[in-house]
Design a protein around this motif. Structure first.
Motif, PDB file in Angstrom:
ATOM      1  N   ASP A 151       0.805  -1.218   0.000  1.00 57.44           N
ATOM      2  CA  ASP A 151       0.000   0.000   0.000  1.00 57.44           C
ATOM      3  C   ASP A 151       0.837   1.266   0.000  1.00 57.44           C
ATOM      4  N   ALA A 152       1.921   1.234   0.769  1.00 57.94           N
ATOM      5  CA  ALA A 152       2.631   2.495   1.001  1.00 57.94           C
ATOM      6  C   ALA A 152       4.048   2.158   1.438  1.00 57.94           C
ATOM      7  N   TYR A 301      -7.122   3.320   7.589  1.00 59.11           N
ATOM      8  CA  TYR A 301      -8.141   3.471   6.557  1.00 59.11           C
ATOM      9  C   TYR A 301      -9.482   2.841   6.936  1.00 59.11           C
ATOM     10  N   ARG A 409      -1.534  14.715  -3.031  1.00 57.72           N
ATOM     11  CA  ARG A 409      -2.642  13.960  -3.626  1.00 57.72           C
ATOM     12  C   ARG A 409      -3.892  14.838  -3.739  1.00 57.72           C
ATOM     13  N   ALA A 514       2.166   6.417  -1.156  1.00 58.68           N
ATOM     14  CA  ALA A 514       1.002   5.548  -0.988  1.00 58.68           C
ATOM     15  C   ALA A 514       0.332   5.378  -2.348  1.00 58.68           C
TER      16      ALA A 514
HETATM   17  O1  9MR Z   1      -3.193   8.603   3.722  1.00 55.55           O
HETATM   18  C1  9MR Z   1      -3.655   8.305   5.039  1.00 55.55           C
HETATM   19  C2  9MR Z   1      -4.265   9.553   5.620  1.00 55.55           C
HETATM   20  O2  9MR Z   1      -5.425   9.905   4.909  1.00 55.55           O
HETATM   21  C3  9MR Z   1      -4.565   9.327   7.102  1.00 55.55           C
HETATM   22  O3  9MR Z   1      -5.052  10.512   7.680  1.00 55.55           O
HETATM   23  C4  9MR Z   1      -3.320   8.841   7.817  1.00 55.55           C
HETATM   24  C5  9MR Z   1      -3.514   8.610   9.293  1.00 55.55           C
HETATM   25  O4  9MR Z   1      -4.348   7.530   9.529  1.00 55.55           O
HETATM   26  O5  9MR Z   1      -2.873   7.638   7.227  1.00 55.55           O
HETATM   27  C6  9MR Z   1      -2.528   7.760   5.879  1.00 55.55           C
HETATM   28  O6  9MR Z   1      -2.270   6.492   5.363  1.00 55.55           O
HETATM   29  C7  9MR Z   1      -1.217   5.716   5.859  1.00 55.55           C
HETATM   30  C8  9MR Z   1      -1.825   4.475   6.459  1.00 55.55           C
HETATM   31  O7  9MR Z   1      -2.481   4.822   7.650  1.00 55.55           O
HETATM   32  C9  9MR Z   1      -0.813   3.361   6.694  1.00 55.55           C
HETATM   33  N1  9MR Z   1      -0.004   3.111   5.552  1.00 55.55           N
HETATM   34  C10 9MR Z   1       0.661   4.304   5.080  1.00 55.55           C
HETATM   35  C11 9MR Z   1      -0.351   5.340   4.672  1.00 55.55           C
HETATM   36  C12 9MR Z   1       0.292   6.534   4.004  1.00 55.55           C
HETATM   37  O8  9MR Z   1       0.976   7.341   4.915  1.00 55.55           O
END
Ligand code: 9MR
Ligand code: ZN
Length: 534
Positions: A151-152, A301, A409, A514
């Motif tokens: 995912d990231a 998420y 994004r 991500a």
């Molecule tokens: O992109 C996500 C963002 O919208 C959220 O606010 C944040 C906190 O929960 O998390 C970001 O996503 C991360 C995810 O929680 C875990 N994998 C990495 C993602 C990118 O930073």
């Protein structure tokens, strides 16, 4: 003849198409600027900086350096009379194609469950995450959920983010059909009969299909209980769990699968049918089930509502099947979308209103009052976005308080809205605004920083990406989240709006890639590529 580069001159470090608007920015007050061709050191253009707006985050005045009228291909630097110079950049009709290719190829390099060995980028690692994963709610059961993309910067795989990502990537087919075609990407994954873009996206769809239960419900994610350390994917051997189903995940799945079914129909009828069956099964589960959010775990998420996602699913199913049942659902639940033109925001895992609007605006061309009203609202929204950009010091659609997680994004996500508006109601200022959003992300910003790995001289060198930190090898074409004024990683500076960013691998809140971030980059670059080569 490169002049040393100053962070005081922000340009798109990849470059500009000859026919694009071309703006650079500085906070230095100077009488004049010049465009220097690096091949021979000749000044090819001079201009006068124009006052832009005050940068509220620093209290500094910003000046625009406009060289739009210069259209010859080449490699250049902007120079100021005080000896300061910008990063080098190109003027070329191919700049967007280069960004598109790298951004799209980055998905291939993040494939999970296979060994990666890419001759072009030297990204390489052994097979990873190949064991069956354990059901979190019934640890006696396990299931094959191998595949998809990491995912990231971590190695988790999450349905809500995956679904929004593939659906947005598939917008390419409608907004930039030729760019999505065969032979555009230098694929490293095994050859197939799909057009290149669809070959890349199919990897994630195949993984998503594995995440659907017999009754149609869809699991939330596959991840370890804690984030792994900064290790290689094949060394991440902790148990992977399958986190429980939810209705938002199931609805996002239904929407993405219905859209994908349309996309693959001309190339692989039986696959298209399989995707549609999966979508319908998910939909039928939703019709029998009230909202389930599964707030029992601390998984990333987890959307807080399923309502906008159900409408999006119905919209995609309607455009794919033409069945009146879905049209009725959309009619009856339209108020669950954000329809205020000033408040529509780019879709992401938490909020998919705009995807429903874009789908109906483009896909429902028959006599239907609601669809025409949505097109009107989308155009009004697009005009609000353009207006905001014209009143911002660096041409961004975001206000200082809008720099949250994934601000890059969000910036590019507006590009998807403007591109759709431009299909419905072509206006020269839409593509101009879209290319300025890409300019922002690639360095025409207050930090003179490109936010895409491998693109631009001043681009992320230390992304929060476990593979990169462990191997020392950058995956090119990854968009990092960028400035985040609410950053809680204690590494990037807080409360500085567009200045709240640091290129440090510990800054997960500003410097992590991500898959959803990249989708906006792919579609914007793909769209601009096609637009500027018409
Ligand atoms: O992109 C996500 C963002 O919208 C959220 O606010 C944040 C906190 O929960 O998390 C970001 O996503 C991360 C995810 O929680 C875990 N994998 C990495 C993602 C990118 O930073
Ligand atoms: Zn993996």
């Amino acid at each position: 003849v490169l002049t040393p580069i100053s962070a005081d001159v922000g340009v798109n470090q990849m470059g500009y198409a000859p026919s694009a608007v071309k703006f650079a920015y500085t906070t230095l007050s100077v009488q004049q600027f010049s465009l220097v061709q690096l091949l021979d050191g000749q000044t090819v253009f001079t201009g006068t900086p124009k006052m832009s707006r005050l940068d509220e985050s620093t209290g500094k005045e910003v000046y625009v350096l406009d060289f739009s009228s210069y259209k010859k291909s080449g490699t250049y630097q902007i120079r100021l009379p005080n000896g300061m110079a910008s990063a080098p950049f190109q003027i070329s009709p191919r700049v967007y194609e280069a960004v598109y290719k790298q951004a799209m190829r980055s998905y291939e390099l993040q494939r999970c469950g296979v060994a990666i060995d890419d001759p072009l980028t030297h990204v390489q690692h052994a097979e990873c995450h190949i064991n069956p994963a354990v059901l979190f709610t019934d640890k006696s059961q396990s299931r094959d959920v191998v595949g998809g993309w990491h995912d990231a910067g971590d190695f988790g795989k999450y349905m809500s983010n995956a679904g929004v990502t593939v659906a947005q990537l598939l917008l390419l087919q409608e907004l930039a059909p030729q760019t999505a075609e065969d032979g555009v990407l230098d694929l490293s994954q095994p050859a197939s009969d799909d057009p290149d873009a669809l070959a890349v996206i199919r990897v994630e769809l195949d993984w998503m299909l594995k995440m659907q239960r017999q009754d149609g419900a869809v699991y939330h994610s596959v991840a370890t209980a804690k984030f792994p350390g900064m290790i290689l994917p094949q060394d991440d051997l902790a148990t992977q769990y399958i986190y429980d189903i939810s209705t938002p995940d199931t609805a996002i799945f239904a929407a993405a699968m219905a859209r994908a079914s349309r996309a693959y129909l001309p190339y692989d009828e039986s696959y298209s049918q399989r995707l549609l069956d999966a979508s319908m099964k998910a939909w039928s589960f939703l019709t029998k089930t009230k909202e389930i959010l599964s707030l029992g775990d601390k998984q990333a998420y987890r959307p807080s509502s399923d309502r906008d996602k159900r409408v999006w699913a119905a919209a995609e199913l309607y455009v794919t099947t033409g069945h009146p049942v879905f049209r009725d659902y959309v009619e009856q639940h339209i108020e669950e979308l954000e329809l205020n033109p000033a408040r529509i925001v780019p879709s992401y895992w938490q909020n998919t209103s705009s995807m429903a609007i874009l789908t109906l605006a483009l896909g429902a061309q028959e006599e239907w009052e609601l669809a025409s009203e949505l097109r009107q609202r989308l155009i009004q929204h697009a005009d609000v976005v353009v207006n905001k950009m014209n009143h911002s010091p660096y041409g961004s659609p975001l206000q200082p308080a809008d720099y949250d997680w994934g601000s890059t994004r969000t910036t590019l996500g507006y590009g998807l809205h403007l591109a759709t508006a431009n299909q419905i109601n072509p206006q020269p200022y839409y593509p101009h605004a879209i290319s300025r959003q890409l300019d922002w992300v690639l360095g025409a910003n207050p930090l003179a920083q490109s936010f895409v790995t491998g693109i631009g001289i001043s681009s992320p060198m230390q992304p929060h990406n476990r593979y990169t930190v462990a191997s020392g090898v950058l995956i090119p074409g990854l968009l990092v989240g960028g400035p985040n004024t609410y950053t809680n990683d204690k590494i990037a500076p807080k409360k500085l709006g567009p200045h709240s960013y640091v290129d440090d691998s510990r800054s997960y809140a500003t410097n992590e890639n991500a898959i959803d971030y990249n989708a906006a980059l792919v579609v914007v670059a793909g769209y601009l590529n096609e637009w500027h080569q018409r």
